[in-house]
Design an enzyme around this catalytic site. Structure first.
Site, PDB file in Angstrom:
ATOM      1  N   HIS A  12      -6.335  -7.110  -0.211  1.00  0.00           N
ATOM      2  CA  HIS A  12      -6.463  -5.662  -0.452  1.00  0.00           C
ATOM      3  C   HIS A  12      -5.681  -5.332  -1.855  1.00  0.00           C
ATOM      4  O   HIS A  12      -5.016  -6.045  -2.171  1.00  0.00           O
ATOM      5  CB  HIS A  12      -6.019  -4.835   0.589  1.00  0.00           C
ATOM      6  CG  HIS A  12      -6.624  -5.360   2.085  1.00  0.00           C
ATOM      7  ND1 HIS A  12      -6.275  -6.355   2.926  1.00  0.00           N
ATOM      8  CD2 HIS A  12      -7.683  -4.836   2.661  1.00  0.00           C
ATOM      9  CE1 HIS A  12      -7.012  -6.465   3.761  1.00  0.00           C
ATOM     10  NE2 HIS A  12      -7.928  -5.426   3.775  1.00  0.00           N
ATOM     11  N   HIS A  33       0.681  -1.291  -0.095  1.00  0.00           N
ATOM     12  CA  HIS A  33       0.042   0.005   0.082  1.00  0.00           C
ATOM     13  C   HIS A  33       0.775   1.341  -0.123  1.00  0.00           C
ATOM     14  O   HIS A  33       0.477   2.282  -0.223  1.00  0.00           O
ATOM     15  CB  HIS A  33      -0.887   0.024   1.296  1.00  0.00           C
ATOM     16  CG  HIS A  33      -2.121  -1.068   1.255  1.00  0.00           C
ATOM     17  ND1 HIS A  33      -2.672  -1.296   0.260  1.00  0.00           N
ATOM     18  CD2 HIS A  33      -2.186  -1.980   2.161  1.00  0.00           C
ATOM     19  CE1 HIS A  33      -3.674  -2.520   0.600  1.00  0.00           C
ATOM     20  NE2 HIS A  33      -3.361  -2.746   1.680  1.00  0.00           N
TER      21      HIS A  33
END
Ligand SMILES: [Zn+2]
Length: 371
Positions: free
Chosen positions: A182, A143
């Site tokens: 994710h 991320h």
């Protein structure tokens, strides 16, 4: 080939000392939120390593000691001002460095070891000392944006390592397959206009970051077509993942012919994970690993380097990790996953029509670049 090369494992206890912050799951504590464990806690990962030891597999792996990544290596992805900001926070006792993302006292040096682990595993795979390998590191990285820590990620471990490999081995085609639950938004952003890195992310639709990971984000400029998102509906399990691999991931890899396959590996797509609503189980992770290995044998001499990302089920993540390591090494242990029958029996594990619609749409993306 007389000698069967080993599978590598990067592990360093200091990575487990990374302090992800005083939160409940991932929200800050306060008058309405009782302090609890952070979801991204050391024990999930330590239990993966411990199960490898108890199973007997650890002793058959090539253990790789990571070196901290050098600042110059990190600076190929992150601006110096960002690196300095993380360093200063770390030197002054630690604290919040980005959305849902904390760093502890001296955490800068631990984050450098995590990134260094990604570099080490890719380097060993490419110099041929191991056949394939896994970096079991934290904090995670997929991320992390160039100038923003987020989603428990500080430095973009895999992208930084990829930049290093491109330089050291003059590689012009590396692929990332991100099976964390994710979206791999950091990797996507870093390589969005770069055809030298094919980024493929399978993730739960709109889970994290919110608004990120749409199929329409397909790369830009010279990188157009080289970013593939497969946003799977919540509830997707073995059937959806196998179909996505067979119809999208593997055909894209075969057409692109990467010189190295990097897997951003999260076990938060497993059916007992507290942060996602997907239904994989350890034998499904083994199947996906096998599919990648067959492809890697054909296109890049089996070169697969996995870098750990998320995975928050203390109970099931260790068995998913063991299944992947057994498959990568070709060594079956006597340990059986006591959860596999239970999770694999969840309703809806087979490919569902609404999942197939998404996967077919993603397959359509390949026609532009890879048909
Ligand atoms: Zn994740």
């Amino acid at each position: 080939m007389g000698i069967k090369m080993a599978t590598g494992l990067v592990y360093h206890e200091l990575c487990m000392w990374h302090d992800a912050g005083n939160v409940s799951s991932f929200v800050p504590t306060g008058l309405q939120v009782q302090p609890d464990r952070h979801a991204e806690e050391p024990e999930t990962k330590r239990r993966i390593r411990n199960l490898l030891e108890v199973s007997g597999l650890l002793g058959k792996l090539e253990l790789i000691q990571p070196e901290p990544a050098e600042i110059a290596q990190i600076a190929r992805v992150h601006p110096q001002s960002y690196i300095d900001r993380i360093k200063e926070k770390s030197r002054s006792g630690g604290g919040e460095v980005g959305l849902n993302t904390f760093i502890g006292n001296e955490g800068f040096d631990i984050a450098r070891i995590s990134t260094g682990g990604a570099i080490s595993v890719m380097d060993r795979v490419l110099d041929g000392r191991v056949r394939n390998g896994y970096a079991l590191v934290r904090p995670p990285g997929h991320h992390a944006r160039p100038d923003e820590a987020m989603g428990f990620c500080v430095f973009a471990n895999a992208p930084i390592a990829i930049r290093e490999m491109q330089k050291k081995y003059q590689l012009d085609r590396i692929a990332i397959v991100d099976w964390d639950a994710h979206h791999g938004n950091g990797s996507e952003e870093i390589f969005y206009e770069d055809p030298a890195v094919l980024t493929i992310s399978l993730h739960q639709n709109n889970l994290f970051p919110i608004g990120s990971g749409a199929m329409s984000a397909n790369g830009a400029g010279r990188g157009e077509g080289y970013n593939i998102n497969v946003p799977l509906p919540p509830g997707s399990g073995r059937g959806a993942y196998e179909a996505a691999f067979e119809r999208v991931v593997i055909p894209a890899l075969r057409a692109y012919r990467p010189q190295l396959i990097v897997v951003c590996s999260g076990f938060d797509a497993c059916g007992l994970d507290p942060l996602a609503r997907l239904m994989l189980h350890s034998s499904a992770y083994a199947t996906l690993t096998r599919q990648l290995m067959h492809c890697a044998d054909d296109v890049c001499q089996g070169r697969i380097a996995m870098v750990h990302e998320g995975g928050y089920s203390r109970a099931l993540a260790p068995y998913c990790g063991l299944a992947v390591m057994e498959t990568l090494s070709g060594i079956r242990t006597k340990v059986t996953d006591p959860f596999d029958e239970y999770v694999s029996g969840f309703g809806g594990q087979d490919l569902q029509p609404h999942q197939e619609t998404i996967i077919e749409e993603a397959r359509g993306l390949l026609k532009k670049k890879f048909a």
